[in-house]
Design an enzyme around this catalytic site. Structure first.
Site, PDB file in Angstrom:
ATOM      1  CE  LYS A 158       7.699  49.028 -74.627  1.00 43.35           C
ATOM      2  NZ  LYS A 158       8.295  49.688 -75.823  1.00 43.35           N
ATOM      3  CD  GLU A 192       7.438  52.492 -62.370  1.00 44.62           C
ATOM      4  OE1 GLU A 192       7.912  51.579 -63.055  1.00 44.62           O
ATOM      5  OE2 GLU A 192       6.744  53.410 -62.834  1.00 44.62           O
ATOM      6  CG  ASP A 193      11.421  51.912 -63.946  1.00 48.91           C
ATOM      7  OD1 ASP A 193      10.529  52.598 -63.398  1.00 48.91           O
ATOM      8  OD2 ASP A 193      11.677  52.002 -65.164  1.00 48.91           O
ATOM      9  CG  ASP A 252      11.579  61.930 -61.801  1.00 43.85           C
ATOM     10  OD1 ASP A 252      12.101  62.629 -60.929  1.00 43.85           O
ATOM     11  OD2 ASP A 252      11.665  62.207 -63.016  1.00 43.85           O
ATOM     12  CG  PHE A 262      17.942  60.834 -67.974  1.00 36.74           C
ATOM     13  CD1 PHE A 262      16.592  60.557 -67.857  1.00 36.74           C
ATOM     14  CD2 PHE A 262      18.653  60.235 -69.001  1.00 36.74           C
ATOM     15  CE1 PHE A 262      15.960  59.697 -68.745  1.00 36.74           C
ATOM     16  CE2 PHE A 262      18.032  59.378 -69.900  1.00 36.74           C
ATOM     17  CZ  PHE A 262      16.678  59.110 -69.765  1.00 36.74           C
ATOM     18  NE  ARG A 277      12.720  50.027 -72.491  1.00 36.87           N
ATOM     19  CZ  ARG A 277      11.926  50.850 -71.807  1.00 36.87           C
ATOM     20  NH1 ARG A 277      12.075  50.980 -70.508  1.00 36.87           N
ATOM     21  NH2 ARG A 277      10.990  51.552 -72.420  1.00 36.87           N
TER      22      ARG A 277
HETATM   23  P1  IMP Z   1       7.240  59.801 -62.381  1.00 41.12           P
HETATM   24  O1  IMP Z   1       5.830  59.659 -62.871  1.00 41.12           O
HETATM   25  O2  IMP Z   1       7.758  61.192 -62.616  1.00 41.12           O
HETATM   26  O3  IMP Z   1       7.429  59.354 -60.951  1.00 41.12           O
HETATM   27  O4  IMP Z   1       8.158  58.961 -63.312  1.00 41.12           O
HETATM   28  C1  IMP Z   1       8.194  57.605 -63.268  1.00 41.12           C
HETATM   29  C2  IMP Z   1       8.535  57.032 -64.618  1.00 41.12           C
HETATM   30  O5  IMP Z   1       9.352  57.905 -65.394  1.00 41.12           O
HETATM   31  C3  IMP Z   1       9.354  55.788 -64.417  1.00 41.12           C
HETATM   32  O6  IMP Z   1       8.518  54.674 -64.440  1.00 41.12           O
HETATM   33  C4  IMP Z   1      10.300  55.782 -65.577  1.00 41.12           C
HETATM   34  O7  IMP Z   1       9.715  55.101 -66.650  1.00 41.12           O
HETATM   35  C5  IMP Z   1      10.458  57.215 -65.940  1.00 41.12           C
HETATM   36  N1  IMP Z   1      11.708  57.784 -65.379  1.00 41.12           N
HETATM   37  C6  IMP Z   1      11.858  58.555 -64.289  1.00 41.12           C
HETATM   38  N2  IMP Z   1      13.143  58.894 -64.070  1.00 41.12           N
HETATM   39  C7  IMP Z   1      13.843  58.274 -65.059  1.00 41.12           C
HETATM   40  C8  IMP Z   1      15.254  58.218 -65.376  1.00 41.12           C
HETATM   41  O8  IMP Z   1      16.133  58.784 -64.703  1.00 41.12           O
HETATM   42  N3  IMP Z   1      15.564  57.493 -66.480  1.00 41.12           N
HETATM   43  C9  IMP Z   1      14.664  56.849 -67.256  1.00 41.12           C
HETATM   44  N4  IMP Z   1      13.339  56.861 -66.981  1.00 41.12           N
HETATM   45  C10 IMP Z   1      12.939  57.571 -65.896  1.00 41.12           C
HETATM   46 MG    MG Z   2       8.655  52.974 -65.533  1.00 42.59          MG
END
Ligand code: IMP
Ligand code: MG
Length: 189
Positions: free
Chosen positions: A41, A96-97, A100, A151, A164
């Site tokens: 989302k 993607e938002d 990480d 975060f 959000r």
């Molecule tokens: P990744 O798989 O570790 O790259 O994480 C990506 C997903 O984790 C993103 O699509 C977000 O939904 C969530 N995410 C990563 N960092 C944050 C943050 O700082 N706040 C909230 N959601 C996060």
């Molecule tokens: Mg996401």
């Protein structure tokens, strides 16, 4: 203590515009219709703002995965909703938002490639959070790079599905997180 604003509304819109400018340039002489896929989302505010700033034809679709629990990633990715467009032979853009560890986007890229055989898969992320990267993954279009591991909440980014709905991005204080934990507890009654 007040929360720390990491990106104001204006800074976000500037970053979105700069990605849109590059995409508009890329599709100046458009010969095919790309499919833009928003990752539900969290990417929704960014996705909606980005596609409105793009001046070429595109199809829109959505996919949903989950990997985060509270303030950290679980590393295990679940596909909750698949796309509905036919992606075979298409130029696909995943929107993607935030990236990480990179696990979500690398999973999605691989999943779409193997299942739908698109012509290409391009990655777009509003925020590129670098410290916890676990996979070697290039984001083709990134709005803002972050070298600190913070975060973040707001503009789609959530804490336990909350926070959000702001037009800026911030680091929530412990008190703000505790307030939301309390709301969740009260809901259970
Ligand atoms: P990744 O798989 O570790 O790259 O994480 C990506 C997903 O984790 C993103 O699509 C977000 O939904 C969530 N995410 C990563 N960092 C944050 C943050 O700082 N706040 C909230 N959601 C996060
Ligand atoms: Mg996401």
């Amino acid at each position: 203590m007040a929360n720390e604003i990491v990106l104001t509304r204006e800074e976000i819109q500037e970053a979105v515009q700069s990605i849109a400018d590059k995409l508009n340039e890329r599709f100046k002489k458009q010969k095919s219709i790309p499919v833009f896929i928003g990752v539900l989302k969290g990417a929704m505010p960014f996705f909606q703002d980005l596609v409105k700033k793009c001046n070429f034809d595109m199809k829109l679709d959505y996919i949903q995965v989950s990997s985060y629990s509270g303030t950290s990633t679980t590393g295990v990715i679940h596909l909750l909703k698949d796309v509905s467009e036919d992606l075979n032979g298409k130029e696909v853009f995943i929107v993607e938002d935030i990236i990480d560890t990179g696990l979500t986007l690398s999973y999605l890229k691989q999943y779409l490639k193997v299942k739908y055989n698109p012509k290409s898969v391009t990655l777009i992320s509003l925020i590129d959070k670098k410290p916890l990267r676990k996979v070697d993954l290039t984001v083709d279009y990134a709005g803002v790079s972050m070298i600190e591991n913070k975060f973040l909440c707001g503009y789609g980014l959530d804490y336990k599905e909350m926070a959000r709905n702001t037009d800026y991005i911030f680091v929530p204080t412990k008190a703000q997180l505790a307030k939301r934990d309390k709301l969740l507890e009260e809901k259970k009654d």
